[in-house]
Design a protein around this motif. Structure first.
Motif, PDB file in Angstrom:
ATOM      1  N   LEU A  54      11.395  25.950  68.196  1.00 19.40           N
ATOM      2  CA  LEU A  54      10.255  25.057  67.754  1.00 19.40           C
ATOM      3  C   LEU A  54       9.220  25.191  68.823  1.00 19.40           C
ATOM      4  CD1 LEU A  54      12.278  21.702  67.388  1.00 19.40           C
ATOM      5  CD2 LEU A  54      11.221  23.193  65.597  1.00 19.40           C
ATOM      6  N   ALA A  55       7.772  25.385  68.329  1.00 18.80           N
ATOM      7  CA  ALA A  55       6.684  25.624  69.175  1.00 18.80           C
ATOM      8  C   ALA A  55       6.513  24.592  70.653  1.00 18.80           C
ATOM      9  CB  ALA A  55       5.437  25.390  68.367  1.00 18.80           C
ATOM     10  N   ASP A  56       7.362  23.229  70.312  1.00 12.06           N
ATOM     11  CA  ASP A  56       7.252  22.131  71.111  1.00 12.06           C
ATOM     12  C   ASP A  56       8.174  22.794  72.456  1.00 12.06           C
ATOM     13  OD1 ASP A  56       5.315  20.862  69.734  1.00 12.06           O
ATOM     14  OD2 ASP A  56       7.085  19.365  69.142  1.00 12.06           O
ATOM     15  N   ASP A  57       8.954  23.569  72.123  1.00 10.06           N
ATOM     16  CA  ASP A  57       9.950  23.920  73.406  1.00 10.06           C
ATOM     17  C   ASP A  57       9.538  25.069  74.309  1.00 10.06           C
ATOM     18  OD1 ASP A  57      11.770  22.109  72.463  1.00 10.06           O
ATOM     19  OD2 ASP A  57      12.811  23.390  71.246  1.00 10.06           O
ATOM     20  N   VAL A  58       8.101  25.498  74.033  1.00 15.67           N
ATOM     21  CA  VAL A  58       7.620  26.453  74.871  1.00 15.67           C
ATOM     22  C   VAL A  58       7.363  26.082  76.366  1.00 15.67           C
ATOM     23  CG1 VAL A  58       5.481  27.715  75.580  1.00 15.67           C
ATOM     24  CG2 VAL A  58       6.196  27.520  73.217  1.00 15.67           C
ATOM     25  N   ILE A  59       8.067  26.768  77.333  1.00 12.68           N
ATOM     26  CA  ILE A  59       8.109  26.521  78.539  1.00 12.68           C
ATOM     27  C   ILE A  59       6.675  26.381  79.236  1.00 12.68           C
ATOM     28  CG2 ILE A  59       8.823  26.888  81.088  1.00 12.68           C
ATOM     29  CD1 ILE A  59      11.438  27.639  79.861  1.00 12.68           C
ATOM     30  N   SER A  60       6.278  25.524  79.768  1.00 14.35           N
ATOM     31  CA  SER A  60       4.712  25.640  80.397  1.00 14.35           C
ATOM     32  C   SER A  60       4.897  24.939  81.966  1.00 14.35           C
ATOM     33  CB  SER A  60       3.913  24.508  79.861  1.00 14.35           C
ATOM     34  OG  SER A  60       4.145  23.330  79.892  1.00 14.35           O
ATOM     35  N   HIS A  61       3.875  25.222  82.395  1.00 15.02           N
ATOM     36  CA  HIS A  61       3.909  24.567  83.928  1.00 15.02           C
ATOM     37  C   HIS A  61       4.180  23.136  84.139  1.00 15.02           C
ATOM     38  CE1 HIS A  61       2.205  28.223  85.362  1.00 15.02           C
ATOM     39  NE2 HIS A  61       1.252  28.333  84.697  1.00 15.02           N
ATOM     40  N   ASP A  62       4.134  22.473  83.120  1.00 19.83           N
ATOM     41  CA  ASP A  62       4.474  21.010  83.099  1.00 19.83           C
ATOM     42  C   ASP A  62       5.888  20.808  82.947  1.00 19.83           C
ATOM     43  OD1 ASP A  62       1.777  20.365  83.377  1.00 19.83           O
ATOM     44  OD2 ASP A  62       1.557  20.056  81.385  1.00 19.83           O
ATOM     45  N   ASN A  63       6.623  21.454  82.345  1.00 14.89           N
ATOM     46  CA  ASN A  63       8.044  21.287  81.939  1.00 14.89           C
ATOM     47  C   ASN A  63       8.802  22.570  82.543  1.00 14.89           C
ATOM     48  OD1 ASN A  63       7.561  23.302  80.234  1.00 14.89           O
ATOM     49  ND2 ASN A  63       7.873  22.102  78.472  1.00 14.89           N
ATOM     50  N   GLU A  64       8.657  23.226  83.652  1.00 13.32           N
ATOM     51  CA  GLU A  64       9.225  24.331  84.060  1.00 13.32           C
ATOM     52  C   GLU A  64      10.250  24.200  85.017  1.00 13.32           C
ATOM     53  OE1 GLU A  64       6.727  27.411  85.378  1.00 13.32           O
ATOM     54  OE2 GLU A  64       5.789  26.240  86.679  1.00 13.32           O
ATOM     55  N   LYS A  65      10.399  22.819  85.576  1.00 13.16           N
ATOM     56  CA  LYS A  65      11.126  22.631  86.784  1.00 13.16           C
ATOM     57  C   LYS A  65      12.594  22.888  86.341  1.00 13.16           C
ATOM     58  CE  LYS A  65       8.246  18.952  88.118  1.00 13.16           C
ATOM     59  NZ  LYS A  65       7.936  17.485  88.482  1.00 13.16           N
ATOM     60  N   ASN A  66      13.177  23.909  87.236  1.00 16.80           N
ATOM     61  CA  ASN A  66      14.590  24.035  87.109  1.00 16.80           C
ATOM     62  C   ASN A  66      15.136  24.764  85.617  1.00 16.80           C
ATOM     63  OD1 ASN A  66      15.358  23.293  89.719  1.00 16.80           O
ATOM     64  ND2 ASN A  66      15.558  21.349  88.722  1.00 16.80           N
ATOM     65  N   ALA A  67      14.113  25.388  84.794  1.00 11.76           N
ATOM     66  CA  ALA A  67      14.252  25.777  83.606  1.00 11.76           C
ATOM     67  C   ALA A  67      14.626  27.396  83.660  1.00 11.76           C
ATOM     68  CB  ALA A  67      13.104  25.554  82.620  1.00 11.76           C
ATOM     69  N   VAL A  68      15.620  27.744  82.876  1.00 15.62           N
ATOM     70  CA  VAL A  68      15.897  29.361  82.722  1.00 15.62           C
ATOM     71  C   VAL A  68      14.807  29.813  81.754  1.00 15.62           C
ATOM     72  CG1 VAL A  68      17.664  31.073  82.237  1.00 15.62           C
ATOM     73  CG2 VAL A  68      18.423  28.640  83.282  1.00 15.62           C
ATOM     74  N   GLN A  69      14.169  30.758  82.306  1.00 19.78           N
ATOM     75  CA  GLN A  69      13.107  31.301  81.596  1.00 19.78           C
ATOM     76  C   GLN A  69      13.348  32.679  80.909  1.00 19.78           C
ATOM     77  OE1 GLN A  69       9.268  31.063  83.427  1.00 19.78           O
ATOM     78  NE2 GLN A  69       9.592  28.994  84.314  1.00 19.78           N
ATOM     79  N   LYS A  70      13.038  32.938  79.686  1.00 18.27           N
ATOM     80  CA  LYS A  70      13.004  34.189  79.145  1.00 18.27           C
ATOM     81  C   LYS A  70      11.632  34.862  78.612  1.00 18.27           C
ATOM     82  CE  LYS A  70      15.875  37.402  76.600  1.00 18.27           C
ATOM     83  NZ  LYS A  70      17.057  37.440  75.698  1.00 18.27           N
ATOM     84  N   PRO A  71      11.283  35.561  78.718  1.00 18.98           N
ATOM     85  CA  PRO A  71       9.806  35.885  78.107  1.00 18.98           C
ATOM     86  C   PRO A  71      10.138  36.425  76.436  1.00 18.98           C
ATOM     87  CG  PRO A  71      10.267  37.692  79.685  1.00 18.98           C
ATOM     88  CD  PRO A  71      11.142  36.694  79.568  1.00 18.98           C
TER      89      PRO A  71
END
Length: 78
Positions: A54-71
């Motif tokens: 879902l486009a709403d699940d994109v990790i941004s600077h606002d919601n990136e705390k402790n998030a596992v990120q993958k490009p």
């Protein structure tokens, strides 16, 4: 130019090896579940598979705390 976005891999709606199958599944999901939300088909950086998010699940600077990120590279927007 490719658009690179970041997602938590655990938020994926589906994972596919075939691009057409991923797009078809994303269209069906959008029609049945979330008609008002945008769905993205993205290509993993390893270029081996496609994921649906879902486009709403994109990790941004606002919601990136402790998030596992993958490009991911955006393939289609539905």
């Amino acid at each position: 130019m490719d658009e690179i976005v970041f997602f938590n891999p655990g938020d994926s709606i589906g994972n596919f090896h075939d691009h057409n199958e991923a797009v078809k599944t994303a269209q069906i999901y959008k029609e049945k579940q979330n008609q008002n939300k945008r769905v993205l088909v993205v290509h993993g950086v390893d270029n081996k598979d496609f994921d649906i998010f879902l486009a709403d699940d994109v990790i941004s600077h606002d919601n990136e705390k402790n998030a596992v990120q993958k490009p991911y590279r955006v393939s289609d927007r539905l």
